[in-house]
Write a protein that holds these residues in place. Structure first.
Motif, PDB file in Angstrom:
ATOM      1  N   TYR A  33       0.560  -1.354  -0.119  1.00 55.47           N
ATOM      2  CA  TYR A  33      -0.058   0.106   0.100  1.00 55.47           C
ATOM      3  C   TYR A  33       0.704   1.350   0.153  1.00 55.47           C
ATOM      4  N   PHE A  35       0.418   5.618   0.826  1.00 58.19           N
ATOM      5  CA  PHE A  35      -0.365   6.452   1.643  1.00 58.19           C
ATOM      6  C   PHE A  35       0.117   7.858   1.371  1.00 58.19           C
ATOM      7  N   TYR A  37      -0.436  11.511   3.649  1.00 55.31           N
ATOM      8  CA  TYR A  37      -0.839  12.011   4.879  1.00 55.31           C
ATOM      9  C   TYR A  37      -0.411  13.585   4.971  1.00 55.31           C
ATOM     10  N   PHE A  47      -4.948  11.531   7.400  1.00 47.72           N
ATOM     11  CA  PHE A  47      -4.916  10.465   6.422  1.00 47.72           C
ATOM     12  C   PHE A  47      -5.586  11.081   4.977  1.00 47.72           C
ATOM     13  N   ARG A  50      -5.250   6.072   0.506  1.00 47.87           N
ATOM     14  CA  ARG A  50      -4.360   4.639   0.266  1.00 47.87           C
ATOM     15  C   ARG A  50      -4.558   4.345  -0.842  1.00 47.87           C
ATOM     16  N   SER A  95       3.606   0.772   2.940  1.00 45.87           N
ATOM     17  CA  SER A  95       3.369  -0.146   4.141  1.00 45.87           C
ATOM     18  C   SER A  95       4.599  -1.228   4.061  1.00 45.87           C
ATOM     19  N   ASP A  96       5.094  -1.292   5.481  1.00 46.91           N
ATOM     20  CA  ASP A  96       6.162  -2.307   5.607  1.00 46.91           C
ATOM     21  C   ASP A  96       5.568  -3.834   5.293  1.00 46.91           C
ATOM     22  N   TRP A  99       6.079  -8.067   9.638  1.00 52.53           N
ATOM     23  CA  TRP A  99       4.658  -8.267  10.276  1.00 52.53           C
ATOM     24  C   TRP A  99       4.305  -7.123  11.660  1.00 52.53           C
ATOM     25  N   GLY A 101       3.872  -4.239  10.465  1.00 44.57           N
ATOM     26  CA  GLY A 101       2.836  -3.280   9.764  1.00 44.57           C
ATOM     27  C   GLY A 101       3.233  -1.853   9.742  1.00 44.57           C
ATOM     28  N   LEU A 103       4.408   1.883   8.933  1.00 42.35           N
ATOM     29  CA  LEU A 103       4.608   2.405   7.703  1.00 42.35           C
ATOM     30  C   LEU A 103       6.140   3.048   7.617  1.00 42.35           C
TER      31      LEU A 103
ATOM     32  N   PHE B  48       4.838  -1.463  18.631  1.00 40.35           N
ATOM     33  CA  PHE B  48       3.488  -1.693  18.426  1.00 40.35           C
ATOM     34  C   PHE B  48       2.684  -2.856  18.937  1.00 40.35           C
ATOM     35  N   TYR B  50      -0.372  -5.740  18.592  1.00 39.69           N
ATOM     36  CA  TYR B  50      -1.409  -6.267  17.721  1.00 39.69           C
ATOM     37  C   TYR B  50      -2.538  -6.863  18.365  1.00 39.69           C
ATOM     38  N   GLU B  56       5.161  -5.905  20.366  1.00 44.29           N
ATOM     39  CA  GLU B  56       6.701  -5.973  19.786  1.00 44.29           C
ATOM     40  C   GLU B  56       7.406  -4.932  19.445  1.00 44.29           C
ATOM     41  N   ARG B  99      -2.498 -10.207   4.639  1.00 47.92           N
ATOM     42  CA  ARG B  99      -1.047  -9.884   5.021  1.00 47.92           C
ATOM     43  C   ARG B  99      -0.860  -8.235   5.202  1.00 47.92           C
ATOM     44  N   LEU B 100      -1.535  -7.623   4.910  1.00 53.42           N
ATOM     45  CA  LEU B 100      -1.027  -6.286   4.876  1.00 53.42           C
ATOM     46  C   LEU B 100      -1.998  -5.494   6.175  1.00 53.42           C
ATOM     47  N   TYR B 101      -1.524  -4.612   6.627  1.00 52.42           N
ATOM     48  CA  TYR B 101      -2.213  -3.998   7.764  1.00 52.42           C
ATOM     49  C   TYR B 101      -3.058  -2.694   6.954  1.00 52.42           C
ATOM     50  N   GLU B 102      -4.318  -2.496   7.370  1.00 51.27           N
ATOM     51  CA  GLU B 102      -4.901  -1.363   6.908  1.00 51.27           C
ATOM     52  C   GLU B 102      -4.521   0.070   7.038  1.00 51.27           C
ATOM     53  N   THR B 103      -5.053   0.773   6.994  1.00 52.34           N
ATOM     54  CA  THR B 103      -4.739   2.228   7.107  1.00 52.34           C
ATOM     55  C   THR B 103      -4.507   2.576   8.323  1.00 52.34           C
ATOM     56  N   GLN B 104      -3.609   3.386   8.763  1.00 52.63           N
ATOM     57  CA  GLN B 104      -3.270   3.660  10.356  1.00 52.63           C
ATOM     58  C   GLN B 104      -3.965   5.250  10.463  1.00 52.63           C
TER      59      GLN B 104
END
Lengths: 115, 115
Positions: A33, A35, A37, A47, A50, A95-96, A99, A101, A103, B48, B50, B56, B99-104
């Protein structure tokens, strides 16, 4: 390694001018993804958009438009007829794929719109 | 409407004090993040989470700890504040989708000054 580059550190325009903010990214994956901002002087990151890596269709939202080109790894942002309220720092982010997640942010472009 | 709030906009603390920064989201997001933002260094991920009680380390966890006892709340703790922790702290939250995290979505930020 993943990286986002916003080469323009500061841009100054006069109200009603169009302005394009550049964003170039690097990633080894095919799914990601992107983004944008906005950070006004108050500090909050707002935001804007995306984009999924599979969707190269350009997007327009009012005075804002985005041009995503995978061939050049760019995701540029254009403000048409800029206004003083557009003055802010604008960040492009990727998006990283780890895991966490997180940015990956570019360094930001400070846009000053003068009346 | 998405809403991420942070307990303080501005905070002044003394070196050696224990500092708590609170973040609350009302969107039932699984993921929550703490970033710090410094001039010239951009935004960097501290920690972060989850899920409740899960955490983590990010890129710069040294000198910080976190707590997530409830899904909506994520606390950043400076065990013994130091002057190099003077910064802008931004909290964010997001859903997880595949697999991908959504918008932060970000909170308004806390500007911390350690004297």
């Amino acid at each position: 390694a993943q990286k986002v580059t916003q080469a323009q550190t500061e841009i100054s325009v006069v109200e009603k001018e169009d302005v394009t903010l550049d964003c170039v990214y690097e990633t080894r994956d095919t799914t990601y993804y992107l983004f944008w901002y906005k950070q006004p002087p108050s500090g909050e990151l707002v935001f804007l958009i995306r984009r999924n890596s599979f969707d190269e269709q350009n997007e327009i939202s009012g005075r804002y438009s985005w041009n995503f080109q995978k061939s050049t790894s760019s995701f540029n942002f254009t403000i048409t007829a800029s206004q003083v309220v557009d003055s802010a720092v604008y960040f492009c982010a990727l998006s990283d794929l780890s895991w966490t997640g997180k940015l990956i942010f570019g360094q930001g472009t400070t846009l000053q719109v003068k009346p | 409407d998405v809403k991420v709030t942070q307990s303080s906009r501005y905070l002044v603390k003394r070196t050696g004090e224990k500092v708590f920064l609170e973040c609350v989201q009302d969107m039932d997001h699984e993921n929550m993040f703490w970033y710090r933002q410094d001039p010239g260094l951009g935004l960097r991920l501290i920690y972060f989470s989850y899920d409740v009680k899960m955490k983590e380390k990010g890129d710069i966890p040294e000198g910080y700890s976190v707590s997530r006892e409830k899904k909506e709340r994520f606390s950043l703790i400076l065990e013994s504040a130091s002057t190099n922790q003077t910064s802008m702290y931004l909290c964010a939250s997001s859903w997880t989708s595949g697999r991908l995290y959504e918008t932060q979505y970000f909170g308004p930020g806390t500007r911390l000054l350690v004297l």
